[in-house]
Design a protein around this motif. Structure first.
Motif, PDB file in Angstrom:
ATOM      1  N   UNK A 166     -33.661 -48.671  90.663  1.00  0.00           N
ATOM      2  CA  UNK A 166     -33.189 -47.545  89.839  1.00  0.00           C
ATOM      3  C   UNK A 166     -34.307 -46.979  88.958  1.00  0.00           C
ATOM      4  N   UNK A 167     -34.116 -45.742  88.576  1.00  0.00           N
ATOM      5  CA  UNK A 167     -35.007 -45.109  87.616  1.00  0.00           C
ATOM      6  C   UNK A 167     -34.490 -45.467  86.227  1.00  0.00           C
ATOM      7  N   UNK A 168     -35.397 -45.854  85.360  1.00  0.00           N
ATOM      8  CA  UNK A 168     -34.992 -46.256  84.018  1.00  0.00           C
ATOM      9  C   UNK A 168     -35.154 -45.108  83.041  1.00  0.00           C
ATOM     10  N   UNK A 169     -34.093 -44.805  82.294  1.00  0.00           N
ATOM     11  CA  UNK A 169     -34.235 -43.879  81.167  1.00  0.00           C
ATOM     12  C   UNK A 169     -33.936 -44.648  79.902  1.00  0.00           C
ATOM     13  N   UNK A 170     -34.610 -44.259  78.838  1.00  0.00           N
ATOM     14  CA  UNK A 170     -34.324 -44.881  77.556  1.00  0.00           C
ATOM     15  C   UNK A 170     -33.580 -43.857  76.716  1.00  0.00           C
ATOM     16  N   UNK A 171     -32.346 -44.181  76.372  1.00  0.00           N
ATOM     17  CA  UNK A 171     -31.534 -43.265  75.576  1.00  0.00           C
ATOM     18  C   UNK A 171     -31.080 -44.003  74.322  1.00  0.00           C
ATOM     19  N   UNK A 172     -31.464 -43.455  73.169  1.00  0.00           N
ATOM     20  CA  UNK A 172     -31.213 -44.113  71.873  1.00  0.00           C
ATOM     21  C   UNK A 172     -31.711 -45.556  71.864  1.00  0.00           C
ATOM     22  N   UNK A 173     -32.811 -45.789  72.531  1.00  0.00           N
ATOM     23  CA  UNK A 173     -33.398 -47.128  72.527  1.00  0.00           C
ATOM     24  C   UNK A 173     -32.816 -48.075  73.557  1.00  0.00           C
ATOM     25  N   UNK A 174     -31.825 -47.631  74.294  1.00  0.00           N
ATOM     26  CA  UNK A 174     -31.211 -48.490  75.312  1.00  0.00           C
ATOM     27  C   UNK A 174     -31.603 -48.065  76.720  1.00  0.00           C
ATOM     28  N   UNK A 175     -31.682 -49.035  77.621  1.00  0.00           N
ATOM     29  CA  UNK A 175     -31.930 -48.715  79.021  1.00  0.00           C
ATOM     30  C   UNK A 175     -30.694 -48.110  79.672  1.00  0.00           C
ATOM     31  N   UNK A 176     -30.897 -47.026  80.380  1.00  0.00           N
ATOM     32  CA  UNK A 176     -29.834 -46.440  81.195  1.00  0.00           C
ATOM     33  C   UNK A 176     -30.373 -46.346  82.618  1.00  0.00           C
ATOM     34  N   UNK A 177     -29.566 -46.753  83.599  1.00  0.00           N
ATOM     35  CA  UNK A 177     -30.035 -46.745  84.988  1.00  0.00           C
ATOM     36  C   UNK A 177     -29.588 -45.474  85.704  1.00  0.00           C
ATOM     37  N   UNK A 178     -30.506 -44.868  86.413  1.00  0.00           N
ATOM     38  CA  UNK A 178     -30.224 -43.660  87.178  1.00  0.00           C
ATOM     39  C   UNK A 178     -30.608 -43.948  88.632  1.00  0.00           C
ATOM     40  N   UNK A 179     -29.758 -43.556  89.590  1.00  0.00           N
ATOM     41  CA  UNK A 179     -30.088 -43.866  90.989  1.00  0.00           C
ATOM     42  C   UNK A 179     -31.385 -43.205  91.451  1.00  0.00           C
TER      43      UNK A 179
END
Ligand code: F55
Length: 833
Positions: A166-179
């Protein structure tokens, strides 16, 4: 049916192949041709994306010729081949690599410039092929590069995931996974719709009596899924050898739809079936060093292994040799236990389909396979419930039971009264539910088992596989220390440093014989050379600083010491130790007078890495790093003295930018937990020093480059057990500096303290399994040494140069030659052009 074309005619066609470009002008023509015909666009609106596509297609055409010839040569010479089975190939980008390996990057650079493009921008258009998690997958990719560069007849076999890591995004300091959907435009793969294999699942086993009166097993019923081959050319560096990576994609059998259902008006369920079949190769499991026992994962494993073995056996049969020659023609390496079912599948083919006797078949099997172990962590050792195997692969379970029976019989003969021994080595764990232990199966079915660094190979012999050393003797177990390809990790990632090195090493020969780096050693004391060296490092840091500014908005000073830890986020890798250390540094700076602060050395702490989506603690660590960064980075009192950066979506192409820009990198796993590590090698090869524990390949790096060129700290592997015991049973007080750090977090300095309480509790109340508190003091002391050392730039740069000069050992070429010699018994195929 093949058309019957006279042989001389075929040969003439074959000689008269399409001419590919050899210079800038030829390259430009090809790009224009591809833009205007293949892409059906006009050169007037050729953007960077179209230029990337056309450039790739031009280079792809260039590879095809060598690729075909290589395959013809390997078939014609009929030598032993190596098959590397890996569920992961973390390839990264292909274009830059292809241009460098065929020696036409300068031509492309000039050609693209004529067309109005900068080559870096075009290279940057490519999406990483990220079919892997981390070290294990990247190792497989480095091995393919070395196998081709050294002219070994070798194939990689893997799965063609629709979604890579997955592609990792950092949103408000948290990891969010994107396909990560990466297949939109992929010029590097060739679908082979004619190369398919039907793969069977489920069903039942019955017995029949053959003509000779013997009974044979028949596996029938169940369902069939089709495997379709996709081939990826793997060009060697400075050689025409271009090997093949074959990736399997799943599809419903019988083509697009099940026409019977379709004609019966059952359109929906026919589409649903199609989708269910395609699920098998849909997604890479995003866990590193953790096995979660999902049914779909086992399906993936068998699907890939069965298709690959069918293909290997089909190729062998074309040579018209007897089965007794199979292991002289075929070596199969298992990258961890993920492909272990290949052992069972080959035994099934030989026994049930080819009709060989058990012992004859088993002898062939064990001579064919080698198994590489990559971890001693118990949670990463694969086990499958017996019931699940029975349901999915009924015949295979029978064979596993028979393998186990014969194996335990031989163990019993050697250790007559030792029932515990039988229980311990059994392939079946007598638990509730019963489990198949894949590592045990892999050991029993292979002729060699290797670890990936000396310490790790010793550890597997004395801990997890100790009993097997008694059973088989020590010679079955061996070490092959990991390596990295200097083509990608030096020449491609750091072209200026590569060029500077070439100027002192008598040309580019070091890229194929990395030991030639030792010619640099004499120049470590040359002030002018050191200046050039330092200037390149600085430029690489400027480039990273720009990237940091772009993606985070934070300005960092390229003159600061860049301290980097990039790798998968895992408690055993101890990013928490690093961030606790950063907080401590912050507190120390805050406690200083303005005058004192002025004397301090500025630092940038860079973190990067993905957490497995289900690994809650790893995600907390990412959150803490970001929370600390957002406080420190806007503290005006601190300014440039300390910055904390979390770079999102760390991957291979980002590693190529980050490694050349580090002054210090961190490899700080709890001793005995990191099997090898390979980024440690990448960072040193790019002229950075490392701070690390006595773990994995750090130990051998130290031996090669010298103790004075590395910052080692912390407890040793041999002390870990006692230390853990002391945490759990003894009286153990936590380092007072670390307590200060905890106190600061708990006071709310970095946001809601509750968010981080579990990380602190892991150390304070849950036995501190990874020994963060035990190593904290020595870690901080060692960082002080780093600061001191960095102040003397002449000496620092000398250390860097000396280290690079001594890194020859860590080429994956050396590593592949060791596998070829000690495990595969294969030789390079000399190319006469
Ligand atoms: C992925 C899936 C499972 Cl089920 C288990 C492990 C993995 C995985 O990604 N492992 C991995 O990357 N292991 C690493 O292998 C490297 C190459 O040998 C080593 O350098 C590294 O120490 C090890 O952790």
């Amino acid at each position: 049916v093949e058309a019957s074309i006279p042989e001389p005619q075929r040969a003439a066609w074959s000689r008269n192949q399409i001419q590919s470009f050899t210079d800038k002008d030829g390259f430009e023509k090809e790009v224009v041709r591809h833009v205007e015909t293949t892409l059906a666009r006009s050169m007037f609106n050729c953007d960077e994306s179209a230029a990337y596509s056309a450039t790739s297609l031009a280079f792809r055409d260039r590879l095809i010729k060598d690729w075909n010839k290589t395959q013809q040569r390997q078939t014609y010479r009929d030598t032993k081949r190596v098959y590397y089975l890996s569920l992961e190939f973390l390839m990264g980008r292909a274009l830059d690599n292809a241009m460098l390996n065929v020696g036409l990057k300068d031509a492309a650079k000039g050609g693209l410039a004529d067309l109005g493009f900068r080559i870096e921008d075009i290279i940057g258009q490519e999406h990483d092929a990220a079919l892997g998690n981390g070290g294990l997958g990247r190792l497989a990719a480095c091995f393919l590069d070395s196998l081709a560069s050294l002219n070994y007849p070798a194939w990689g076999y893997g799965l063609r995931y629709r979604y890579g890591i997955f592609k990792q995004e950092i949103i408000d300091g948290y990891q969010v996974e994107v396909p990560d959907y990466w297949l939109d435009f992929n010029p590097w793969e060739f679908p082979r719709h004619d190369v398919t294999v039907d793969i069977q699942f489920f069903g039942h086993v019955s017995k029949t009596t053959k003509d000779d009166g013997k009974t044979a097993a028949i596996w029938e019923g169940g369902e069939i899924v089709q495997a379709v081959a996709y081939d990826v050319p793997i060009p060697g560096y400075d050689t025409p050898t271009t090997n093949n990576l074959r990736l399997w994609s799943s599809k419903a059998s019988g083509g697009e739809f099940d026409f019977q259902k379709f004609n019966n008006g059952d359109y929906e369920s026919s589409v649903a079936e199609q989708q269910r079949a395609e699920t098998i190769s849909a997604v890479l499991y995003p866990n590193d060093n953790l096995e979660r026992g999902k049914e779909l994962r086992l399906k993936q494993q068998y699907f890939w292994v069965a298709a690959s073995l069918y293909d290997i056996v089909r190729r062998f049969k074309k040579s018209k040799r007897g089965w007794n020659e199979f292991a002289d023609q075929v070596a199969i390496q298992l990258n961890d236990t993920h492909p272990t079912l290949a052992i069972v599948e080959l035994q099934r083919i030989l026994l049930d389909i080819e009709g060989l006797e058990w012992d004859v078949a088993w002898d062939i099997v064990t001579k064919t396979f080698g198994y590489t172990n990559h971890t001693v962590l118990p949670e990463a050792l694969e086990k499958w419930p017996v019931g699940l195997v029975q349901y999915l692969l009924p015949r295979h379970l029978q064979i596993i039971y028979d393998i186990n029976l014969y194996f335990l019989q031989t163990v019993e003969k050697a250790f007559p009264k030792d029932r515990d021994m039988l229980t311990r080595v059994s392939i079946i764990e007598e638990s509730q539910p019963k489990m198949v232990r894949m590592a045990h199966l892999a050991i029993v079915g292979s002729h060699k088992v290797n670890g990936v660094a000396e310490l790790h190979s010793d550890l597997i012999k004395t801990t997890i596989f100790k009993d097997f050393v008694e059973v088989y003797g020590p010679d079955k177990f061996t070490n092959v220390t990991n390596g990295i390809t200097p083509r990608r990790w030096l020449h491609q990632a750091n072209p200026r440093l590569s060029e500077l090195i070439a100027s002192k090493c008598g040309g580019n020969g070091f890229l194929k014989d990395l030991t030639q780096l030792n010619r640099l050693e004499a120049h470590a004391k040359d002030a002018a050379f050191r200046r050039e060296w330092a200037e390149i490092k600085y430029a690489n840091k400027v480039r990273l600083a720009k990237h940091i500014k772009n993606v985070t908005g934070v300005t960092v000073n390229p003159a600061a010491l860049f301290d980097v830890q990039v790798k998968r986020i895992h408690e055993y890798k101890r990013q928490q130790l690093n961030i606790f250390g950063v907080i401590h540094r912050y507190l120390t700076l805050k406690g200083m007078s303005v005058e004192e602060r002025k004397k301090q050395l500025p630092r940038v702490s860079v973190f990067g890495g993905k957490a497995a989506p289900g690994y809650w603690m790893a995600k907390q660590i990412i959150h803490l790093i970001n929370a600390v960064g957002s406080v420190i980075n806007k503290d005006e009192e601190i300014g440039d003295l300390l910055k904390v950066i979390f770079l999102e979506d760390y991957n291979v192409s980002k590693a190529e930018m980050i490694c050349p820009a580090s002054d210090l990198s961190e490899h700080i796993s709890t001793a005995g937990t990191e099997a090898s590590g390979t980024s440690n090698m990448k960072f040193v090869l790019n002229g950075g020093l490392i701070i690390g524990t006595c773990d994995g390949a750090n130990i051998e790096i130290t031996r090669e480059i010298g103790e004075s060129n590395i910052f080692l700290f912390g407890n040793l592997a041999e002390d870990v057990e006692d230390l853990r015991h002391a945490h759990n049973y003894g009286s153990h007080s936590i380092d007072s500096d670390l307590e200060k750090v905890f106190g600061t977090i708990e006071s709310g300095t970095f946001g809601t303290p509750h968010d981080f309480s579990a990380m602190i509790a892991a150390v304070r109340h849950h036995g501190d399994y990874y020994l963060v508190s035990d190593d904290f003091h020595s870690y901080m002391e060692t960082h002080r040494l780093v600061d001191e050392s960095y102040r003397n730039q002449d000496e620092w740069v000398s250390k860097c140069i000396t280290s690079v000069a001594r890194m020859g050992f860590f080429s994956s070429d050396r590593c592949i030659n060791e596998y070829a010699d000690g495990i595969w018994n294969v030789e390079p195929l000399v190319v006469q052009e």
